[in-house]
Design a protein around this motif. Sequence first.
Motif, PDB file in Angstrom:
ATOM      1  N   ARG A   6       0.873  -1.169   0.000  1.00 21.53           N
ATOM      2  CA  ARG A   6       0.000   0.000   0.000  1.00 21.53           C
ATOM      3  C   ARG A   6       0.916   1.227   0.000  1.00 21.53           C
ATOM      4  NH1 ARG A   6      -5.165   0.103   3.080  1.00 21.53           N
ATOM      5  NH2 ARG A   6      -5.965   0.732   1.071  1.00 21.53           N
ATOM      6  N   ASP A  42      -3.590   6.440   8.899  1.00 23.61           N
ATOM      7  CA  ASP A  42      -4.480   5.328   9.229  1.00 23.61           C
ATOM      8  C   ASP A  42      -4.036   4.143   8.372  1.00 23.61           C
ATOM      9  OD1 ASP A  42      -6.492   3.459   9.301  1.00 23.61           O
ATOM     10  OD2 ASP A  42      -8.124   4.879   8.986  1.00 23.61           O
ATOM     11  N   ALA A  60      -5.245   1.010   8.124  1.00 19.90           N
ATOM     12  CA  ALA A  60      -6.283   0.216   7.465  1.00 19.90           C
ATOM     13  C   ALA A  60      -6.780   0.879   6.178  1.00 19.90           C
ATOM     14  CB  ALA A  60      -7.449  -0.025   8.422  1.00 19.90           C
ATOM     15  N   ARG A  61      -6.912   2.190   6.205  1.00 17.51           N
ATOM     16  CA  ARG A  61      -7.458   2.879   5.027  1.00 17.51           C
ATOM     17  C   ARG A  61      -6.388   3.530   4.166  1.00 17.51           C
ATOM     18  NH1 ARG A  61     -11.934   6.875   7.017  1.00 17.51           N
ATOM     19  NH2 ARG A  61     -10.314   7.280   8.546  1.00 17.51           N
ATOM     20  N   LEU A  81      -4.059  11.093   8.541  1.00 17.60           N
ATOM     21  CA  LEU A  81      -4.973  11.580   9.580  1.00 17.60           C
ATOM     22  C   LEU A  81      -4.563  12.949  10.091  1.00 17.60           C
ATOM     23  CD1 LEU A  81      -5.430   8.364  11.761  1.00 17.60           C
ATOM     24  CD2 LEU A  81      -7.140   9.403  10.298  1.00 17.60           C
ATOM     25  N   ARG A 116     -10.851   2.437  23.518  1.00 12.62           N
ATOM     26  CA  ARG A 116     -10.266   2.612  22.188  1.00 12.62           C
ATOM     27  C   ARG A 116     -11.277   2.378  21.078  1.00 12.62           C
ATOM     28  NH1 ARG A 116      -5.081  -0.874  23.850  1.00 12.62           N
ATOM     29  NH2 ARG A 116      -3.761   0.847  24.493  1.00 12.62           N
ATOM     30  N   PHE A 117     -12.295   1.584  21.387  1.00  5.42           N
ATOM     31  CA  PHE A 117     -13.267   1.216  20.364  1.00  5.42           C
ATOM     32  C   PHE A 117     -14.672   1.640  20.786  1.00  5.42           C
ATOM     33  CE2 PHE A 117      -9.950  -2.087  20.156  1.00  5.42           C
ATOM     34  CZ  PHE A 117      -9.532  -1.903  18.856  1.00  5.42           C
ATOM     35  N   ASP A 164     -12.798   2.244  15.396  1.00  3.14           N
ATOM     36  CA  ASP A 164     -11.533   2.508  16.062  1.00  3.14           C
ATOM     37  C   ASP A 164     -11.466   4.018  16.292  1.00  3.14           C
ATOM     38  OD1 ASP A 164      -8.907   3.066  16.720  1.00  3.14           O
ATOM     39  OD2 ASP A 164      -8.090   1.507  15.415  1.00  3.14           O
ATOM     40  N   GLU A 178      -9.031   5.813  17.366  1.00  4.17           N
ATOM     41  CA  GLU A 178      -7.764   6.455  16.995  1.00  4.17           C
ATOM     42  C   GLU A 178      -7.768   6.859  15.526  1.00  4.17           C
ATOM     43  OE1 GLU A 178      -4.615   4.682  20.216  1.00  4.17           O
ATOM     44  OE2 GLU A 178      -4.717   3.755  18.270  1.00  4.17           O
ATOM     45  N   THR A 179      -8.361   6.027  14.698  1.00  2.00           N
ATOM     46  CA  THR A 179      -8.409   6.365  13.270  1.00  2.00           C
ATOM     47  C   THR A 179      -9.773   6.919  12.878  1.00  2.00           C
ATOM     48  OG1 THR A 179      -9.087   4.128  12.700  1.00  2.00           O
ATOM     49  CG2 THR A 179      -6.739   4.564  12.720  1.00  2.00           C
ATOM     50  N   ARG A 180     -10.730   6.857  13.819  1.00  2.00           N
ATOM     51  CA  ARG A 180     -12.117   7.288  13.599  1.00  2.00           C
ATOM     52  C   ARG A 180     -12.698   6.627  12.357  1.00  2.00           C
ATOM     53  NH1 ARG A 180     -10.618  12.651  15.297  1.00  2.00           N
ATOM     54  NH2 ARG A 180     -10.481  12.467  17.540  1.00  2.00           N
ATOM     55  N   ALA A 181     -12.452   5.337  12.248  1.00  2.00           N
ATOM     56  CA  ALA A 181     -12.951   4.600  11.097  1.00  2.00           C
ATOM     57  C   ALA A 181     -13.525   3.283  11.584  1.00  2.00           C
ATOM     58  CB  ALA A 181     -11.825   4.337  10.099  1.00  2.00           C
ATOM     59  N   ILE A 209      -4.890  -5.764  12.103  1.00  2.00           N
ATOM     60  CA  ILE A 209      -5.268  -4.618  11.285  1.00  2.00           C
ATOM     61  C   ILE A 209      -5.588  -5.131   9.890  1.00  2.00           C
ATOM     62  CG2 ILE A 209      -4.553  -2.360  10.422  1.00  2.00           C
ATOM     63  CD1 ILE A 209      -4.720  -2.610  13.517  1.00  2.00           C
ATOM     64  N   MET A 215      -6.294  -4.455   6.261  1.00  2.00           N
ATOM     65  CA  MET A 215      -6.154  -3.338   5.326  1.00  2.00           C
ATOM     66  C   MET A 215      -7.246  -3.437   4.288  1.00  2.00           C
ATOM     67  SD  MET A 215      -2.223  -2.373   4.803  1.00  2.00           S
ATOM     68  CE  MET A 215      -1.234  -3.810   5.047  1.00  2.00           C
TER      69      MET A 215
END
Lengths: 307, 441
Positions: free
Chosen positions: A97, A131, A133-134, A138, B35-36, B50, B52-55, B432, B434
Amino acid sequence: MSHSTATLNYKPQLILSGHKKSISSVKFSPDGNLLASAAADKLIKIWDAMTGDIVQTLSGHSEGISDIAWSAHNDCIASASDDKTVRIWSLDDTSVRILRGHTNFVFCVNYNPRSNLLVSGGFDETVRVWDVARGKSLKVLPAHSDPVTAVSFSHDGTLIVSCAMDGLIRIWDADSGQCLKTLVDDDNPMCSHVSFSPNSRYVLASTQDSTIRLWNYQTSRCVKTYTGHTNRTYSLVAAFSTAGGQYIVSGSEDAKIYIWDLQSRRIAQILEGHKDVVLAIDTHPTRKLIASASMEKDLTIRLWSEE
Amino acid sequence: MNTSLLNPFNITYPTAVQASLPSQCALARFDRSGRFVAAGRSDGSAAIWDLETRAAVRWLEGHVKGITSVDWSRNSRFVLTSSKDWNVIMWDMASDIDPPQRKTTIRFDASVSSASFHPRNSQIILALLQSGDAYLVDLRKRYRGRVELEDLQDDSDEESGTSPRSAMTVAQFDPTGRHIFVGTSTGSILVFNTRTKTMVARHKIPGAGIMKGFDFAKSGRRLVTNSSDRTLRQFTLPIYPSPNADGEYTEQELEPTHKFSDPINRIAWHAMSFSPDGEWLAGGAADPASHKIYIWDIANDGQLASTLDGGREPLIHVHWHPSKPSIVSTTNHGNILIWHCPSPERWGAFAGGFEEVDENVEYGEREDEFDIEDENVLAERKMKQEEEEVDILTGNDAEEVVEHPRVNGDEEDIAWADDEADEDVRGWKMKIVMEDELDMI
């Protein structure tokens, strides 16, 4: 409690060759089974940390690589390159990625402990939080006024420490991105590298006045100074060694590796063998094992063991 | 770690919305690490966010009708969802795939209004059905079974035959897990011993009406109830005896220590939540035209401290963060609001060795401050100072310790709950995952 400076007896164990240009970073995987290396030849190589066999070579960056980091799950490597990208390499399915955003060379990268975030810094003088995962940016912290040379998370992921060629060490709140503290030495030497101690109560900073300092960032006081090595030009890495005793390990521009006793600050051993500047070192998470790597005139990775 | 560098006087209650997460979710709960957030939707799906990533990092697809409750196991490995489709599903967050694997599905013969984990063992599950019955489901090999919690109503009371059977409308474990608290449609609180499933106490709350919700302060000694009379009541709970063989229970009226209501607008409450230290109570107002959270200061005689305004989207649910001044609330437009207490930017932190002061300070010069000292003496003193030992290994990570409140005489109940420990061990890691659309090499 007395800390007798027991003399160490690290011996060369393995010499790994394969990279074609200066090696910038070596990192043991968190489980200690693998060693990853990155170099100016745009490649990442993964080695078996016990046998020294090459396991995998990752190619894709279009310019040299300055830093790599393992995810906590041992399954991904993040790399920072002069091609202005950070890449996340999945070792399970060899997918990659690409994180784009830095506007100049990316010089340093690290995961947070949960490995859902990456932090990177570079010659665009920013620190960026990603981030994983995405694959999205951020935060962009206008962190320094010169290239950022090192950045990393505390062990609980709530703080970020960064340092730069402007000579400043800054501590950030990972959640809000606010600057919480700035550490600066009187002479303001360029900063080569910074990292948190295992319990994150101190930061270890290497500066280009050939000095390594351990800072208590709460009180802004330097509590230990380590000297004897040479660091005037390059961003050398210093690391804690906690497997059997507590030591500080650093490469040096005189082609040697220096090991200091953490408490007494005396040199416990000097490792000789490399033929050029030792840019990168890393210590094994559980065993008395040191990996080191050197520049153009040498191009080897050496493993030193005290077992 | 960051708390020591942040201003310690900030830690009170949240005041502003930090983030709005568009999720189509009706209810949302923090896990115990904070955290969640697990969020349930009315279409039957749920998501793990999550913070921390707000996703959203996991999608829980398994229910076919609206989610009615979500709960986390103590170390966040398992998530429990209950639904109007008669099912309760337990999800395993340690599975490497998204959507995560189901650990178990528990099927009932009616719509499930809520389901929760025992605080000490995620294999003991409490479920409340829309029909007004509560069940304790034990998934452990030795105790496997499903027991209905029976209200021991005195038959003599019902001679007239006019009093209808009271339905159970709330069911929740107390923080120790030793007792189950059940609220009824006739304004009573029933207390059951979890191990024996027998009723140990009944509290009639005069004037409360139908019980709508419970929340416990962390210690387990204080309970706040929400009921159809639009009043939140806080009670200090008595110590309950161990159940005796005769099946006797105590009948006791409880007097609330505080009552919280909006006397002007007579607003009903959708949900309420204690702050981690139990000093504040947040109440989510059932206002059809606005998003309002009332904050009461319990330490200060229960005074209304603040009303948080979250805009025009009406509120459905509130939950307080397990350790921080932060709240998660949901709107009926499907947004999750994360509230925080903003800390002001300290520009002084950017300059090394500087300290920011609020007002001018007369500088007191030390006697020897500008004396010219011998460099060698200075260097020597610095060397001396550096002799001091440093500890680079041990920390004081209080947040890592999961503490269980204890009461006297509960050893037998704890031993029972800890028997056949679950797989929800500390230190497990969520992989994690992806997202696709990876760039090709």
